[in-house]
Design a protein around this motif. Sequence first.
Motif, PDB file in Angstrom:
ATOM      1  N   LEU A  74      13.062 109.757  15.185  1.00 36.22           N
ATOM      2  CA  LEU A  74      14.243 110.256  15.388  1.00 36.22           C
ATOM      3  C   LEU A  74      14.252 111.904  15.188  1.00 36.22           C
ATOM      4  O   LEU A  74      14.795 112.580  16.084  1.00 36.22           O
ATOM      5  CB  LEU A  74      15.142 109.769  14.223  1.00 36.22           C
ATOM      6  CG  LEU A  74      16.866 110.240  14.362  1.00 36.22           C
ATOM      7  CD1 LEU A  74      17.638 108.990  14.103  1.00 36.22           C
ATOM      8  CD2 LEU A  74      16.989 111.355  13.489  1.00 36.22           C
ATOM      9  N   ILE A  77      12.437 113.519  18.104  1.00 40.04           N
ATOM     10  CA  ILE A  77      12.872 113.623  19.242  1.00 40.04           C
ATOM     11  C   ILE A  77      13.996 114.570  19.167  1.00 40.04           C
ATOM     12  O   ILE A  77      14.059 115.752  19.966  1.00 40.04           O
ATOM     13  CB  ILE A  77      13.792 112.197  19.668  1.00 40.04           C
ATOM     14  CG1 ILE A  77      12.495 111.213  19.989  1.00 40.04           C
ATOM     15  CG2 ILE A  77      14.856 112.497  20.591  1.00 40.04           C
ATOM     16  CD1 ILE A  77      13.295 109.889  20.163  1.00 40.04           C
ATOM     17  N   GLU A  78      14.859 114.682  18.152  1.00 38.96           N
ATOM     18  CA  GLU A  78      15.720 115.957  17.908  1.00 38.96           C
ATOM     19  C   GLU A  78      15.417 117.130  17.934  1.00 38.96           C
ATOM     20  O   GLU A  78      15.756 118.235  18.563  1.00 38.96           O
ATOM     21  CB  GLU A  78      16.537 115.370  16.737  1.00 38.96           C
ATOM     22  CG  GLU A  78      17.709 114.457  16.813  1.00 38.96           C
ATOM     23  CD  GLU A  78      18.683 114.683  17.753  1.00 38.96           C
ATOM     24  OE1 GLU A  78      18.784 115.659  18.334  1.00 38.96           O
ATOM     25  OE2 GLU A  78      19.193 113.547  18.182  1.00 38.96           O
ATOM     26  N   SER A 146      18.860 111.253  19.964  1.00 41.30           N
ATOM     27  CA  SER A 146      17.842 110.332  19.391  1.00 41.30           C
ATOM     28  C   SER A 146      18.326 108.740  19.295  1.00 41.30           C
ATOM     29  O   SER A 146      17.607 107.716  19.435  1.00 41.30           O
ATOM     30  CB  SER A 146      17.310 110.771  17.958  1.00 41.30           C
ATOM     31  OG  SER A 146      18.181 111.087  17.249  1.00 41.30           O
ATOM     32  N   CYS A 179      12.944 104.961  14.849  1.00 44.26           N
ATOM     33  CA  CYS A 179      13.951 105.906  15.411  1.00 44.26           C
ATOM     34  C   CYS A 179      15.230 105.802  14.851  1.00 44.26           C
ATOM     35  O   CYS A 179      16.188 106.475  14.178  1.00 44.26           O
ATOM     36  CB  CYS A 179      13.874 105.920  17.098  1.00 44.26           C
ATOM     37  SG  CYS A 179      14.977 106.996  17.667  1.00 44.26           S
TER      38      CYS A 179
END
Length: 591
Positions: A74, A77-78, A146, A179
């Motif tokens: 998570l 991705i962010e 995410s 995630c």
Amino acid sequence: MSFSFSWKEQGSRYILGLAVITFVAHFWHYNNLGLYEDDYFLIAQPMSMNMDEIGEFMTWHIFNFNATEARPLLYIIEFSVGLLGKFIGDFHGLYWINYGVILINNILMGVFLKSLWNQPIFVITGTLGFTLFPAETTHAYLTHISLYSSLTLLLLAFLSYLSHKKLLSYLLIFSSLLCYETVFPVFITAPLFKNKWDRTLFQKMLRHTLILAAMLGVIVIARKITGESRIEQLDFLTLISTPVRQMLIGPFVSLSMFFYRPAQTLLNLNGELLIIVPLFFVGFILLFSNLKTKPDSDFYTEGTITVLLPIKKLTILGLTLLILAYPLNFTRAATAINGRDSRVHMTAAIGAAILVGLFCYLIVNIAKHKITQTIVNSGLAVFFSLLVGFCITVQHENQLSWDYQRAFWTDVIHLCPDITPNTIILVDAPLNTGKQLHSFIQWGVPMTLRQIYKFPKTWERLDELPKTDDQPRWYFWRKYTLYPKVYRLKPNWQNLIINQSQFDFSPKNKAFDYFLQWEPPRLVDSHNIILLETRNDQLVRRIEPLMIGDRLLEFQPISPSTLDSFQRGVLYNSLIQPDNQAKINYLNQVF
């Protein structure tokens, strides 16, 4: 049921239409949207970092389960999205990435529905129900890229399983645990979609469930070992009662929004909605009118076994998917329907989409005559166009929330032009946070000032703070600890904040609306504090002393401006309004 609709000939037109609906419903006003809540930590922060800091930060978050809430994917991705924003130079471009993720999910949902039952009215209306799902209102929230990526992993896992690529499907669904794990329980239903519901299904379900349980067990053990806070806080009663309560309440709330949101839009039909809603009504009328139907039989027989048709089987599966969307939502109540808390319903969109598609199939199939077909098509067109209207009102509310922030920070800069190292700005004002994504909560206040301006490196005070060998030099941004910050005060803060004639700054001090948890506790002299308060419905800087108890406190006096000596940060152009631009009133009059 058979249709005159050809997927091969019209599939590209269908995807184009879905792309238009997705954009208008959720991103029509993207250029007027901003940053909200966690965006300031997950998006704006990497935009403000140099490449060395970003590399260290990403590496640390991959290997530190506790700090990432056991969701390293998570955060990767962010922060990757934030890094792209650094290269683009403007976070508004990130909304196109957000749009791409949402659109991919909508397309995948259409493919998933088609693989379950290749009936276009079911697929099209089900996909629309998923795209315009009204119980979750954070489609255009950058931080949730995410979360929606985890939904992508789930849909890909379903499609892989249905394509007999089971190993790939298990790898995908395991990735979702790294995630955003709330999507995970829904995958339990995977064997139910393509297999016959006979005695052998029990063995397949048992094997499948054991594999998923092992995956979940690995993550739980890892979180327990690393001392992840949410696992530590769960007692046995909470572990049992919360999922049951969420599964009972959640499905009712999410389905009820399909009735509440259209009515809400109808009662507030004004402005651009008076144009957009009728346009979509015409478009949906044309779409549904081109779908010709004829009835199927209710059952078919295979050997000696009477098999339920998809309409009955999928009803059971849709309800099951709806219920299983909620058991791992421990931190947000299933009654939430606005703002970032409404993410509790995100996964429920899959089950709800199946049920919406089946319902639309039934009412279209009931219409036998041309007049009734016209009435049904008109009813469906009204329903979906009003859902589009509701999604646009969410954009309006988020745009207003961003306008509040821009007006507020412009005032702060004008009122506090004499910022120095260690300056603390306290805000004693009833700020309007907005209805959906909020303006002035969590990271969005204390972290923003150093994203508006680039303060000198000489203001860093890392040497005064503890550091261990396993922590990178910027651990939790401690090197920025003594940069100037803005904190919101709660009502009656005067009784909580004074300690030994100084202001008590501590994460445990309940005088603050939100305090950065990594900030070291310290006492600050009032001469290093700027107090902003309201007078005559305006934010003003307090110059005169303030009596708190038996102590008379004097605040930082106004001195020559220092702002011209600072470089502008990544958010300056987005947040600071020109002097000649009209500003909105961001003070909450009903506080």
